[in-house]
Design a protein around this motif. Structure first.
Motif, PDB file in Angstrom:
ATOM      1  N   ILE A 135      12.110  -0.430   1.184  1.00  0.00           N
ATOM      2  CA  ILE A 135      12.905  -1.076   2.243  1.00  0.00           C
ATOM      3  C   ILE A 135      12.066  -1.388   3.469  1.00  0.00           C
ATOM      4  O   ILE A 135      11.757  -2.525   4.156  1.00  0.00           O
ATOM      5  CB  ILE A 135      14.275  -0.439   2.756  1.00  0.00           C
ATOM      6  CG1 ILE A 135      15.259  -0.520   1.553  1.00  0.00           C
ATOM      7  CG2 ILE A 135      14.631  -1.007   3.968  1.00  0.00           C
ATOM      8  CD1 ILE A 135      16.543   0.412   1.849  1.00  0.00           C
ATOM      9  N   GLU A 136      11.324  -0.404   3.832  1.00  0.00           N
ATOM     10  CA  GLU A 136      10.154  -0.461   5.059  1.00  0.00           C
ATOM     11  C   GLU A 136       9.186  -1.572   4.680  1.00  0.00           C
ATOM     12  O   GLU A 136       8.903  -2.495   5.464  1.00  0.00           O
ATOM     13  CB  GLU A 136       9.875   0.746   5.333  1.00  0.00           C
ATOM     14  CG  GLU A 136       8.509   0.869   6.552  1.00  0.00           C
ATOM     15  CD  GLU A 136       8.166   2.186   6.786  1.00  0.00           C
ATOM     16  OE1 GLU A 136       7.130   2.191   7.811  1.00  0.00           O
ATOM     17  OE2 GLU A 136       8.397   3.187   6.095  1.00  0.00           O
ATOM     18  N   ALA A 137       8.793  -1.665   3.569  1.00  0.00           N
ATOM     19  CA  ALA A 137       7.722  -2.497   3.277  1.00  0.00           C
ATOM     20  C   ALA A 137       8.252  -3.929   3.113  1.00  0.00           C
ATOM     21  O   ALA A 137       7.786  -5.004   3.524  1.00  0.00           O
ATOM     22  CB  ALA A 137       7.064  -2.179   1.785  1.00  0.00           C
ATOM     23  N   ALA A 138       9.336  -4.016   2.588  1.00  0.00           N
ATOM     24  CA  ALA A 138      10.221  -5.355   2.438  1.00  0.00           C
ATOM     25  C   ALA A 138      10.550  -5.681   3.798  1.00  0.00           C
ATOM     26  O   ALA A 138      10.453  -6.980   3.996  1.00  0.00           O
ATOM     27  CB  ALA A 138      11.387  -5.067   1.543  1.00  0.00           C
ATOM     28  N   ALA A 148     -15.758  -4.541   5.131  1.00  0.00           N
ATOM     29  CA  ALA A 148     -14.248  -3.728   5.007  1.00  0.00           C
ATOM     30  C   ALA A 148     -13.510  -3.830   3.898  1.00  0.00           C
ATOM     31  O   ALA A 148     -13.218  -5.177   3.488  1.00  0.00           O
ATOM     32  CB  ALA A 148     -13.560  -4.057   6.378  1.00  0.00           C
ATOM     33  N   LEU A 149     -13.402  -2.865   3.153  1.00  0.00           N
ATOM     34  CA  LEU A 149     -12.599  -3.100   1.660  1.00  0.00           C
ATOM     35  C   LEU A 149     -11.759  -2.043   1.455  1.00  0.00           C
ATOM     36  O   LEU A 149     -11.474  -1.152   0.570  1.00  0.00           O
ATOM     37  CB  LEU A 149     -13.594  -2.960   0.528  1.00  0.00           C
ATOM     38  CG  LEU A 149     -14.486  -4.454   0.288  1.00  0.00           C
ATOM     39  CD1 LEU A 149     -15.298  -3.914  -0.647  1.00  0.00           C
ATOM     40  CD2 LEU A 149     -13.468  -5.540  -0.200  1.00  0.00           C
ATOM     41  N   GLN A 150     -11.003  -1.449   2.783  1.00  0.00           N
ATOM     42  CA  GLN A 150      -9.942  -0.518   2.495  1.00  0.00           C
ATOM     43  C   GLN A 150      -8.815  -0.832   1.713  1.00  0.00           C
ATOM     44  O   GLN A 150      -8.442  -1.966   1.758  1.00  0.00           O
ATOM     45  CB  GLN A 150      -9.605  -0.261   4.099  1.00  0.00           C
ATOM     46  CG  GLN A 150      -8.714  -1.114   4.786  1.00  0.00           C
ATOM     47  CD  GLN A 150      -9.718  -2.429   5.653  1.00  0.00           C
ATOM     48  OE1 GLN A 150     -10.784  -2.222   5.535  1.00  0.00           O
ATOM     49  NE2 GLN A 150      -8.981  -2.900   6.287  1.00  0.00           N
ATOM     50  N   ARG A 151      -8.397   0.094   1.275  1.00  0.00           N
ATOM     51  CA  ARG A 151      -7.072  -0.073   0.240  1.00  0.00           C
ATOM     52  C   ARG A 151      -5.953  -0.486   1.265  1.00  0.00           C
ATOM     53  O   ARG A 151      -5.748  -0.232   2.450  1.00  0.00           O
ATOM     54  CB  ARG A 151      -6.628   1.140  -0.276  1.00  0.00           C
ATOM     55  CG  ARG A 151      -7.794   1.890  -0.985  1.00  0.00           C
ATOM     56  CD  ARG A 151      -7.342   2.848  -2.185  1.00  0.00           C
ATOM     57  NE  ARG A 151      -8.410   3.270  -3.015  1.00  0.00           N
ATOM     58  CZ  ARG A 151      -9.128   4.355  -2.750  1.00  0.00           C
ATOM     59  NH1 ARG A 151      -9.302   4.986  -1.575  1.00  0.00           N
ATOM     60  NH2 ARG A 151     -10.194   4.653  -3.653  1.00  0.00           N
ATOM     61  N   ARG A 152      -5.402  -1.657   0.754  1.00  0.00           N
ATOM     62  CA  ARG A 152      -4.248  -2.186   1.323  1.00  0.00           C
ATOM     63  C   ARG A 152      -2.887  -1.664   1.244  1.00  0.00           C
ATOM     64  O   ARG A 152      -2.612  -1.258   0.177  1.00  0.00           O
ATOM     65  CB  ARG A 152      -4.397  -3.758   0.842  1.00  0.00           C
ATOM     66  CG  ARG A 152      -5.638  -4.459   1.020  1.00  0.00           C
ATOM     67  CD  ARG A 152      -5.494  -5.725   0.072  1.00  0.00           C
ATOM     68  NE  ARG A 152      -4.549  -6.558   1.084  1.00  0.00           N
ATOM     69  CZ  ARG A 152      -4.348  -7.930   0.485  1.00  0.00           C
ATOM     70  NH1 ARG A 152      -4.800  -8.379  -0.784  1.00  0.00           N
ATOM     71  NH2 ARG A 152      -3.548  -8.701   1.137  1.00  0.00           N
ATOM     72  N   SER A 153      -2.078  -1.943   2.076  1.00  0.00           N
ATOM     73  CA  SER A 153      -0.568  -1.115   2.231  1.00  0.00           C
ATOM     74  C   SER A 153       0.088  -2.018   1.441  1.00  0.00           C
ATOM     75  O   SER A 153       0.064  -3.110   1.036  1.00  0.00           O
ATOM     76  CB  SER A 153      -0.230  -1.177   3.576  1.00  0.00           C
ATOM     77  OG  SER A 153       0.128  -2.561   3.809  1.00  0.00           O
ATOM     78  N   VAL A 154       1.297  -1.340   0.962  1.00  0.00           N
ATOM     79  CA  VAL A 154       2.238  -1.937  -0.057  1.00  0.00           C
ATOM     80  C   VAL A 154       2.691  -3.256   0.712  1.00  0.00           C
ATOM     81  O   VAL A 154       2.830  -4.357   0.050  1.00  0.00           O
ATOM     82  CB  VAL A 154       3.269  -1.144  -0.531  1.00  0.00           C
ATOM     83  CG1 VAL A 154       4.297  -1.667  -1.275  1.00  0.00           C
ATOM     84  CG2 VAL A 154       2.868  -0.006  -1.211  1.00  0.00           C
ATOM     85  N   SER A 155       3.031  -3.095   1.846  1.00  0.00           N
ATOM     86  CA  SER A 155       3.910  -4.264   2.753  1.00  0.00           C
ATOM     87  C   SER A 155       2.594  -5.377   2.867  1.00  0.00           C
ATOM     88  O   SER A 155       3.196  -6.527   2.846  1.00  0.00           O
ATOM     89  CB  SER A 155       4.228  -3.783   4.174  1.00  0.00           C
ATOM     90  OG  SER A 155       3.142  -3.162   5.056  1.00  0.00           O
ATOM     91  N   ASP A 156       1.482  -5.111   2.829  1.00  0.00           N
ATOM     92  CA  ASP A 156       0.287  -6.261   2.844  1.00  0.00           C
ATOM     93  C   ASP A 156       0.429  -6.789   1.669  1.00  0.00           C
ATOM     94  O   ASP A 156       0.431  -8.102   1.967  1.00  0.00           O
ATOM     95  CB  ASP A 156      -0.991  -5.303   3.186  1.00  0.00           C
ATOM     96  CG  ASP A 156      -1.971  -6.487   3.700  1.00  0.00           C
ATOM     97  OD1 ASP A 156      -1.776  -7.719   3.790  1.00  0.00           O
ATOM     98  OD2 ASP A 156      -3.228  -6.061   3.493  1.00  0.00           O
ATOM     99  N   VAL A 157       0.487  -6.114   0.595  1.00  0.00           N
ATOM    100  CA  VAL A 157       0.228  -6.932  -0.649  1.00  0.00           C
ATOM    101  C   VAL A 157       1.443  -7.755  -1.133  1.00  0.00           C
ATOM    102  O   VAL A 157       1.333  -8.733  -1.715  1.00  0.00           O
ATOM    103  CB  VAL A 157      -0.459  -6.029  -1.888  1.00  0.00           C
ATOM    104  CG1 VAL A 157      -1.716  -5.595  -1.570  1.00  0.00           C
ATOM    105  CG2 VAL A 157       0.666  -4.823  -1.796  1.00  0.00           C
TER     106      VAL A 157
END
Length: 313
Positions: free
Chosen positions: A49-52, A271-280
């Motif tokens: 829900i937070e990511a959405a 910069a190739l940091q792992r992306r957050s769920v909300s970002d993708v």
């Protein structure tokens, strides 16, 4: 604001939504889509829900969470309506489904869909092998899974590749956007030579590494080797593209900063940091048409499989 509606019905829930709008609360007119989240009634629910909610700030949506509870309980719906500060730029309807309703989530979701708005179904945790055949998936124009959240990520990805239908996508694919952009940009620099082979190194159970190798196999039409990363290294570690004048290599050992080297060009740190769920998730909601490049990357997985079999023969 969170409004609890225990042991309710979809009719009562819709009536409450209308009442909230009449009193100046959440308004559905500005919503551009309905996002259906299919999950269990577990700790992952609030994270989803937070990511959405974060994604809804770019794509205002009605978010409907179909959370499956105990199948052995008496059939009932415990619902919540979240608006205002608890709902990002949309409104959130949480349906906790028990008993037989846990296996018939689509019947509870359909009366709450926004009229004439696209539907996206997202499984943030365990998802179906064939998303398009799932009752909640069949409602949607776009179906988003996340192979990285499965117990056996690569196996889950390959199963979905066998059942691919237009509109399917996976957040393991979306996490590759920066990698693909950097590799394509490197190929656009001199010397303009064809790639003769490629090597992709990553964690053994990393679905993003598999998809990157599959995409390269299809895009370049050259042999691609998939190499297991060293112990302790996670996700995608590196890509090496062989050319006559020397290799292009993009290496990211720490999960944050990549180093790009190629003949005739200065070494670059990226910069190739792992992306957050909300970002993708936000990126995926930008498009509602079929992702042909993702489909071709899945086809590339079969090229990798055939090459592995040939190497073992």
């Amino acid at each position: 604001m969170i409004i609890d509606l225990p042991s309710t019905t979809t009719s009562q829930l819709n009536a409450k939504l209308v009442d909230l709008r009449m009193r100046g609360g959440a308004v559905a007119l500005g919503r551009v889509l309905t996002l259906v989240i299919a999950t269990d009634d577990s700790v992952e629910l609030e994270d989803a829900i937070e990511a959405a909610n974060d994604a809804s700030r770019m794509h205002p949506a009605r978010i409907i969470v179909a959370a499956r509870g105990s199948r052995s309980a008496a059939p009932r719906i415990d619902a919540q309506i979240r608006v205002g500060g608890d709902a990002g730029a949309g409104e959130v309807i949480v349906l906790r489904l028990y008993g037989a309703l846990a296996r018939q989530a689509d019947s509870a979701v359909v009366p709450l869909l926004l009229p004439d708005a696209p539907i996206v179904t997202w499984w943030p945790g365990h998802g179906p092998r064939n998303p398009a055949a799932d009752p909640l998936g069949a409602l949607a124009q776009r179906r988003i899974t996340d192979s990285a959240a499965e117990k056996q990520p690569v196996r889950a990805l390959r199963a979905r590749a066998e059942h691919y239908a237009e509109g399917d996508t996976d957040l393991a694919w979306t996490r590759l956007t920066l990698w693909r952009a950097q590799l394509v940009a490197a190929l656009d620099l001199p010397p303009y030579e064809p790639v003769t082979s490629a090597t992709v190194t990553g964690q053994a159970d990393s679905p993003s590494t598999e998809l990157l190798a599959g995409w390269l196999a299809d895009y370049l039409r050259v042999p691609v080797d998939r190499v297991k990363a060293a112990e302790g290294e996670q996700g995608i570690v590196g890509v090496r593209l062989e050319r006559d004048s020397g290799p292009i290599e993009l290496y990211r050992p720490d999960g944050r900063i990549g180093t790009l080297t190629q003949p005739g060009q200065p070494t670059r740190r990226i910069a190739l940091q792992r992306r957050s769920v909300s970002d993708v998730l936000t990126e995926e909601l930008h498009r509602l048409d079929p992702d042909e490049i993702y489909a071709r990357a899945l086809a590339g997985l079969r090229l990798l499989k055939a090459r592995r079999k040939a190497g073992a023969a």
